[in-house]
Write an enzyme that holds these catalytic residues in place. Structure first.
Site, PDB file in Angstrom:
ATOM      1  N   HIS A 160     -41.071  41.107  -5.589  1.00 24.40           N
ATOM      2  CA  HIS A 160     -39.416  40.117  -5.774  1.00 24.40           C
ATOM      3  C   HIS A 160     -39.891  39.202  -6.914  1.00 24.40           C
ATOM      4  O   HIS A 160     -38.869  38.687  -7.830  1.00 24.40           O
ATOM      5  CB  HIS A 160     -39.069  39.877  -4.683  1.00 24.40           C
ATOM      6  CG  HIS A 160     -39.083  41.047  -3.680  1.00 24.40           C
ATOM      7  ND1 HIS A 160     -40.260  41.092  -2.608  1.00 24.40           N
ATOM      8  CD2 HIS A 160     -37.813  41.617  -3.584  1.00 24.40           C
ATOM      9  CE1 HIS A 160     -39.657  42.402  -1.428  1.00 24.40           C
ATOM     10  NE2 HIS A 160     -38.108  42.757  -2.024  1.00 24.40           N
ATOM     11  N   ASP A 177     -38.996  53.219  -5.639  1.00 24.01           N
ATOM     12  CA  ASP A 177     -38.820  53.863  -4.740  1.00 24.01           C
ATOM     13  C   ASP A 177     -37.823  54.226  -6.045  1.00 24.01           C
ATOM     14  O   ASP A 177     -36.599  54.053  -6.138  1.00 24.01           O
ATOM     15  CB  ASP A 177     -37.900  53.126  -3.934  1.00 24.01           C
ATOM     16  CG  ASP A 177     -36.879  54.089  -2.947  1.00 24.01           C
ATOM     17  OD1 ASP A 177     -36.902  55.522  -3.230  1.00 24.01           O
ATOM     18  OD2 ASP A 177     -35.804  53.911  -1.875  1.00 24.01           O
ATOM     19  N   SER A 182     -46.149  45.772  -0.518  1.00 23.12           N
ATOM     20  CA  SER A 182     -45.310  45.134  -0.060  1.00 23.12           C
ATOM     21  C   SER A 182     -45.832  44.793   1.402  1.00 23.12           C
ATOM     22  O   SER A 182     -46.636  44.102   1.680  1.00 23.12           O
ATOM     23  CB  SER A 182     -44.563  46.485   0.562  1.00 23.12           C
ATOM     24  OG  SER A 182     -45.831  47.341   1.004  1.00 23.12           O
ATOM     25  N   LEU A 187     -39.963  38.533   0.954  1.00 28.33           N
ATOM     26  CA  LEU A 187     -40.330  38.602  -0.404  1.00 28.33           C
ATOM     27  C   LEU A 187     -41.674  38.376  -0.565  1.00 28.33           C
ATOM     28  O   LEU A 187     -42.529  37.707   0.027  1.00 28.33           O
ATOM     29  CB  LEU A 187     -39.550  37.114  -0.894  1.00 28.33           C
ATOM     30  CG  LEU A 187     -37.967  37.569  -0.410  1.00 28.33           C
ATOM     31  CD1 LEU A 187     -37.268  36.586  -1.323  1.00 28.33           C
ATOM     32  CD2 LEU A 187     -37.100  38.651  -0.554  1.00 28.33           C
ATOM     33  N   HIS A 188     -41.923  38.876  -2.056  1.00 31.78           N
ATOM     34  CA  HIS A 188     -43.488  39.195  -1.865  1.00 31.78           C
ATOM     35  C   HIS A 188     -43.876  39.235  -3.272  1.00 31.78           C
ATOM     36  O   HIS A 188     -42.570  39.131  -4.458  1.00 31.78           O
ATOM     37  CB  HIS A 188     -44.323  40.152  -1.637  1.00 31.78           C
ATOM     38  CG  HIS A 188     -44.001  41.150  -1.690  1.00 31.78           C
ATOM     39  ND1 HIS A 188     -43.520  42.330  -2.963  1.00 31.78           N
ATOM     40  CD2 HIS A 188     -43.490  42.373  -0.933  1.00 31.78           C
ATOM     41  CE1 HIS A 188     -42.507  43.536  -2.726  1.00 31.78           C
ATOM     42  NE2 HIS A 188     -42.686  43.296  -1.727  1.00 31.78           N
TER      43      HIS A 188
END
Length: 281
Positions: free
Chosen positions: A37, A151, A186, A33-34
């Site tokens: 998130h 996305d 990401s 996670l980053h």
């Protein structure tokens, strides 16, 4: 973290029994996670009372066992982050729990659109993604599911699946979180060496060029992107498309109005996707 389906169902039953009418949000992730998130959790807090985060490195999304094994896993860091954000339920099953029959499981098909853009280079990807999304929506029964816009094809296909399969769930989205260099935040960005990072920043710059030339039409957008990337040997362009957000099909030259510019490329072996909303003149 809850690792079993039975444990997840029991925990959600407790939550709903203690708070009749509670709104539940689901965020599905593949871990590592980053900051992107974190924004998803904040958005979930705005639209629901209880947040469920799933962490599942979905083997159906990867092209080979080697690619699956190489994906970074940071379960302890993920758990600490979600705890600090006050996430009520974390569901982290292993592959045998969620896919007991492996790749032989019943699958959701993304159809012809699942073979375009991302699906052209990874024809397995969206069927695997939608299959697990459907399982999670069925298990959690959220009122709302939250997705990032990096996305956009994923978001489009999930929305269509929800509509076509009559899932009773809202879909909420969050704008792409970007670093100071314009790149989407990401896991892959952190894996780049400095010289490769300098090449990667040309990707968002190329989308900016597309937007700046959108009033001249689709061909001008594409030419602007190609000109921006020209001469950078570290970038291998996989696809570049301008699509109608309502259908996700390519727009024709002469089209006007809102469109999406989609791009995918590899930099030093790491694959990046990005998109930008543009306005065709």
């Amino acid at each position: 973290m809850i690792s079993t389906i039975d444990g997840l169902r029991a925990r959600l039953a407790e939550v709903r029994a203690a708070n009749p009418g509670v709104r539940v949000a689901l965020i599905s992730t593949i871990g590592s996670l980053h900051d992107g998130h974190i924004d998803l959790v904040h958005r979930a807090r705005e639209v629901a009372d209880v947040v469920v985060v799933s962490i599942f490195v979905n083997p159906l999304r990867f092209s080979s066992p080697a690619e699956l094994a190489a994906y970074p896993r940071t379960p302890d860091e993920d758990a600490r982050l979600l705890e600090s954000l006050g996430v009520e339920v974390v569901f982290a099953p292993d592959a045998a729990e969620l896919l007991p029959h492996g790749s032989a499981t019943t699958k959701v098909s993304a159809g012809d659109l699942g073979l375009r853009y991302e699906g052209r280079s990874r024809p397995f990807y969206f069927d695997g993604l939608l299959t697990v999304e459907a399982k999670l929506l069925h298990l959690v029964r959220p009122d709302v599911a939250v997705y990032g816009e990096r996305d956009r094809q994923r978001v489009f296909l999930v929305r269509r699946m929800v509509r076509d399969l009559f899932f009773d769930v809202e879909i909420a989205t969050v704008e792409t979180v970007r670093g100071d260099d314009g790149l989407p935040v990401s896991t892959r960005v952190g894996m780049l060496e400095e010289r490769d990072l300098a090449a990667a920043v040309l990707l968002p710059a190329a989308l900016d060029a597309a937007a700046a030339n959108a009033d001249r039409g689709v061909d001008a957008c594409i030419a602007a992107v190609q000109s921006t990337l020209m001469g950078e040997p570290r970038i291998r362009l996989e696809y570049l498309s301008v699509v109608d957000p309502a259908t996700f099909l390519p727009v024709d030259e002469g089209s006007s109005g809102t469109a999406l510019a989609l791009i995918a490329a590899t930099v030093a072996g790491h694959r990046f996707i990005d998109n930008a909303e543009i306005y065709l003149g």
